[in-house]
Design a protein around this motif. Structure first.
Motif, short mmCIF file in Angstrom:
data_model
loop_
_atom_site.label_atom_id
_atom_site.label_comp_id
_atom_site.label_asym_id
_atom_site.label_seq_id
_atom_site.Cartn_x
_atom_site.Cartn_y
_atom_site.Cartn_z
N ALA A 155 43.68 22.15 40.71
CA ALA A 155 44.11 21.76 42.06
C ALA A 155 45.49 22.31 42.36
O ALA A 155 45.76 22.77 43.48
CB ALA A 155 44.09 20.24 42.19
N ALA A 156 46.38 22.28 41.37
CA ALA A 156 47.73 22.82 41.59
C ALA A 156 47.69 24.32 41.87
O ALA A 156 48.41 24.82 42.75
CB ALA A 156 48.60 22.54 40.36
N ASP A 157 46.84 25.06 41.15
CA ASP A 157 46.70 26.50 41.40
C ASP A 157 46.22 26.76 42.82
O ASP A 157 46.73 27.65 43.52
CB ASP A 157 45.73 27.12 40.39
CG ASP A 157 46.31 27.17 38.98
OD1 ASP A 157 47.54 27.13 38.85
OD2 ASP A 157 45.52 27.25 38.02
N ARG A 158 45.21 25.98 43.26
CA ARG A 158 44.67 26.19 44.60
C ARG A 158 45.71 25.89 45.66
O ARG A 158 45.90 26.67 46.62
CB ARG A 158 43.44 25.31 44.81
CG ARG A 158 42.19 25.74 44.06
CD ARG A 158 40.96 25.02 44.59
NE ARG A 158 41.10 23.57 44.50
CZ ARG A 158 40.75 22.84 43.45
NH1 ARG A 158 40.27 23.45 42.36
NH2 ARG A 158 40.89 21.53 43.45
N GLU A 159 46.40 24.75 45.55
CA GLU A 159 47.36 24.35 46.57
C GLU A 159 48.55 25.30 46.62
O GLU A 159 49.16 25.50 47.68
CB GLU A 159 47.84 22.92 46.30
CG GLU A 159 46.74 21.87 46.50
CD GLU A 159 47.20 20.48 46.14
OE1 GLU A 159 48.43 20.30 45.91
OE2 GLU A 159 46.36 19.56 46.09
N ALA A 160 48.91 25.90 45.47
CA ALA A 160 50.06 26.80 45.44
C ALA A 160 49.67 28.24 45.76
O ALA A 160 50.54 29.09 45.91
CB ALA A 160 50.71 26.75 44.06
N GLY A 161 48.34 28.51 45.85
CA GLY A 161 47.90 29.89 46.06
C GLY A 161 48.20 30.77 44.86
O GLY A 161 48.38 31.98 44.99
N ALA A 162 48.23 30.16 43.67
CA ALA A 162 48.54 30.90 42.45
C ALA A 162 47.27 31.39 41.79
O ALA A 162 46.15 30.96 42.11
CB ALA A 162 49.31 30.00 41.48
N GLU A 163 47.43 32.31 40.83
CA GLU A 163 46.28 32.80 40.09
C GLU A 163 45.65 31.67 39.28
O GLU A 163 46.35 30.76 38.82
CB GLU A 163 46.70 33.93 39.14
CG GLU A 163 47.17 35.19 39.84
CD GLU A 163 47.52 36.27 38.84
OE1 GLU A 163 47.26 36.07 37.63
OE2 GLU A 163 48.02 37.32 39.27
N GLU A 164 44.35 31.75 39.10
CA GLU A 164 43.65 30.75 38.29
C GLU A 164 44.22 30.74 36.87
O GLU A 164 44.39 31.79 36.25
CB GLU A 164 42.16 31.04 38.26
CG GLU A 164 41.35 30.01 37.50
CD GLU A 164 39.86 30.31 37.53
OE1 GLU A 164 39.12 29.66 36.77
OE2 GLU A 164 39.45 31.19 38.31
N GLY A 165 44.54 29.55 36.38
CA GLY A 165 45.10 29.43 35.03
C GLY A 165 46.61 29.45 34.97
O GLY A 165 47.18 29.26 33.89
N ALA A 166 47.29 29.66 36.11
CA ALA A 166 48.76 29.74 36.10
C ALA A 166 49.38 28.41 35.70
O ALA A 166 50.32 28.36 34.90
CB ALA A 166 49.27 30.17 37.47
N CYS A 167 48.87 27.31 36.25
CA CYS A 167 49.42 25.99 35.92
C CYS A 167 49.18 25.66 34.45
O CYS A 167 50.07 25.16 33.76
CB CYS A 167 48.79 24.92 36.82
SG CYS A 167 49.38 23.25 36.50
N ARG A 168 47.98 25.95 33.95
CA ARG A 168 47.68 25.67 32.55
C ARG A 168 48.58 26.49 31.63
O ARG A 168 49.03 26.01 30.58
CB ARG A 168 46.21 25.98 32.26
CG ARG A 168 45.81 25.71 30.81
CD ARG A 168 45.78 24.22 30.53
NE ARG A 168 46.18 23.91 29.16
CZ ARG A 168 45.86 22.78 28.52
NH1 ARG A 168 45.12 21.88 29.13
NH2 ARG A 168 46.28 22.55 27.32
N SER A 169 48.87 27.71 32.02
CA SER A 169 49.77 28.55 31.23
C SER A 169 51.16 27.95 31.16
O SER A 169 51.80 27.92 30.09
CB SER A 169 49.82 29.96 31.82
OG SER A 169 50.74 30.77 31.11
#
Length: 534
Positions: A385-399
């Motif tokens: 959800a954080a990746d989607r809301e931030a428009g970041a690449e998939e897996g960026a928050c987990r990284s």
């Protein structure tokens, strides 16, 4: 007083036990420090002392824990309440009344303590912890540090024979932490109370401790004197790092002992200067100007006409004693909290006039209670959800999460994480959005030293890309390593503002331990010292 006999605790669905085959004994009148990285089982060990494990947390406990002769398998927490006082990491979760004085008296009422004795104990505790002026304050209006002192006081009024404290100084300013630890030490020395303390800021507690229980992360527990265990443990409190660098033996555990050994090291550093801190994006426009900010709660003024200019690429540490107005100022700057007067602008708009989603994109805020920002069922869902809301690449928050702390299963519910792991998740969720202004309220509370180093590297990376960062913290070691500028608040006003070295080195309250050990030389961190010697 406390005995663990081959104790193993395994939670449902866990790949390995949280603690494994632990056998130890803690005698009457001992102050025992419990240390280890985030998620290594410290809270499990502590909760087993008063029966929260497994009666409340679930899981399977093999072996036996006895406290003052009572077996925790057959005595649930309510039947140990007169013997064991427990203070968890989040004091709000333990409060059951509305005001400070009522909270201090509540436990005594449950134990049927007579009225005159109750009044006497409450007054003694108010004075012992320096919170007499808070007696009539609603608990919800207190700062995090004030709430923590009240939670400790609510336990001490019952005069338990064992006190268990999980991160008791994590939200306290340096002076309040010293006061609380001194009060606890008096109880140990004068009354023979047995105290178990889990703490990440070992530099605050190590010199008080009789013993250190170190959890390396494989479920086992190493038991020994603080100096002996820290000499070989994979944790490096600031008081120990200079000793390891200079080869001191035995390792000193207090600034006083370290200064006695530091003369040769100061001689090697003579004539050398610490590296200059970054100054941010030079002449760049102010990312967030604030003028005349006033915040009130009823008659109480929390922020009194504060002006602040946050510049791109500059990390500002916001410091001050508990209740000085730091959190209120951050909420007012972000736009979600009250602001009765003054102006705040970012990106040409007042964040208080924007929708919550738009305000978050311009000014990010991690609050003191980070769990408030978590609402999904698994860690992976929060990250996605954080990746989607931030428009970041998939897996960026987990990284980002894996950089802060490792070993958190993606399918785990956020409420089942330790406080340190939950904080790391919220930090990752907020950092992945990379707003131009980032406000962090006690962001390292519950993080171990390794996680704090990784957190500092992430924040420095954001600042290097032009983010304006404010970190409200009592962690003077973090400030020394991270901040370009320090702003000190007192009674809602700014009383000092300047480069980090100018503010903290001359301060007996805010100086990091390296600065105290090497005074009058202007060193802030062991990393700077090591680089100079290199």
């Amino acid at each position: 007083m406390i005995e663990f006999d081959r104790v193993t605790v395994t939670y449902a669905g866990a790949a390995a036990p949280a603690i494994r085959d632990v056998t130890l004994a803690v005698g009457e009148g001992e102050l025992c420090l419990v240390a280890g990285h985030t998620g290594t089982g410290k809270s499990t060990l502590l909760r087993a002392v008063n029966g929260l494990v497994p009666h409340f947390t679930g899981g399977t406990l093999a072996g036996r824990v006895t406290v003052d002769g009572r077996d925790t398998r057959t005595h649930p927490p309510r039947e140990l309440a007169d013997v064991v006082g427990y203070v968890g990491q989040d004091p709000l979760h333990g409060f059951v009344t509305d005001t400070v004085e009522e909270e201090l008296a509540y436990g005594l009422e449950q134990l049927a303590v007579p009225g005159p004795a109750m009044r006497k104990r409450v007054e003694e505790t108010l004075d012992l912890l320096g919170i007499a002026e808070l007696r009539h304050r609603p608990l919800r209006t207190l700062s995090g540090g004030q709430q923590q002192r009240v939670a400790i006081g609510a336990v001490l009024t019952a005069h338990p024979r064992v006190v268990v404290l999980d991160e008791p100084t994590s939200a306290l300013d340096p002076t309040a932490a010293e006061d609380v630890l001194a009060a606890i030490t008096r109880l140990v020395h004068d009354l023979g109370i047995t105290v178990l303390v889990a703490e990440h800021r070992l530099e605050r507690v190590a010199h008080y401790a009789d013993r250190l229980l170190y959890l390396p992360g494989d479920g086992t527990v190493t038991d020994g004197s603080p100096a002996d265990v820290l000499a070989r443990a994979a944790i490096e409190p600031p008081i120990v790092e200079p000793g390891r660098l200079a080869g001191w033996h035995p390792l000193p555990l207090s600034v006083r002992d370290a200064r006695r050994l530091a003369a040769p090291l100061r001689g090697r550093l003579a004539g050398r200067e610490p590296p200059a801190r970054g100054a941010g994006a030079g002449g760049a426009a102010v990312a967030l100007p604030a003028e005349g900010v006033v915040v009130r709660y009823g008659r109480q003024i929390a922020v009194a006409g504060v002006g602040l200019a946050l510049r791109p690429g500059v990390v500002v540490a916001l410091m001050g004693r508990n209740g000085s107005g730091k959190s209120s100022l951050l909420w007012a700057l972000q736009g979600s909290g009250p602001r009765h007067h003054g102006t705040v602008t970012t990106g040409g708009a007042d964040p208080a006039t924007l929708t919550p989603a738009e305000a978050r994109r311009r000014v990010g805020l991690v609050p003191q209670t980070p769990a408030d920002l978590l609402y999904l069922d698994t860690v992976d869902a929060e990250c996605a959800a954080a990746d989607r809301e931030a428009g970041a690449e998939e897996g960026a928050c987990r990284s980002l999460l894996d950089r802060l702390t490792t070993g958190i299963p993606g399918e785990r519910h956020p409420r089942d994480l330790s406080d340190g792991q939950r904080l790391a998740l919220v930090l990752a969720v907020q950092l992945v959005a990379a707003p131009p202004v980032l406000l962090l309220d006690e962001p390292t509370r519950g993080l171990d030293y390794a996680a704090k180093h990784r957190f500092a590297a992430i924040v420095r990376g954001l600042a290097g890309r032009g983010t304006a960062v404010v970190v409200a913290t009592h962690d003077v070691e973090l400030v020394a390593a991270l901040a370009d500028r320090v702003v000190v608040m007192a009674q809602g006003e700014i009383v000092a503002d300047g480069p980090t070295a100018d503010i903290v080195i001359a301060s007996p309250t805010f100086a990091p331990q390296v600065a105290k050990i090497l005074h009058p030389q202007p060193w802030l961190t062991v990393a700077d010292v090591a680089e100079a010697l290199r």
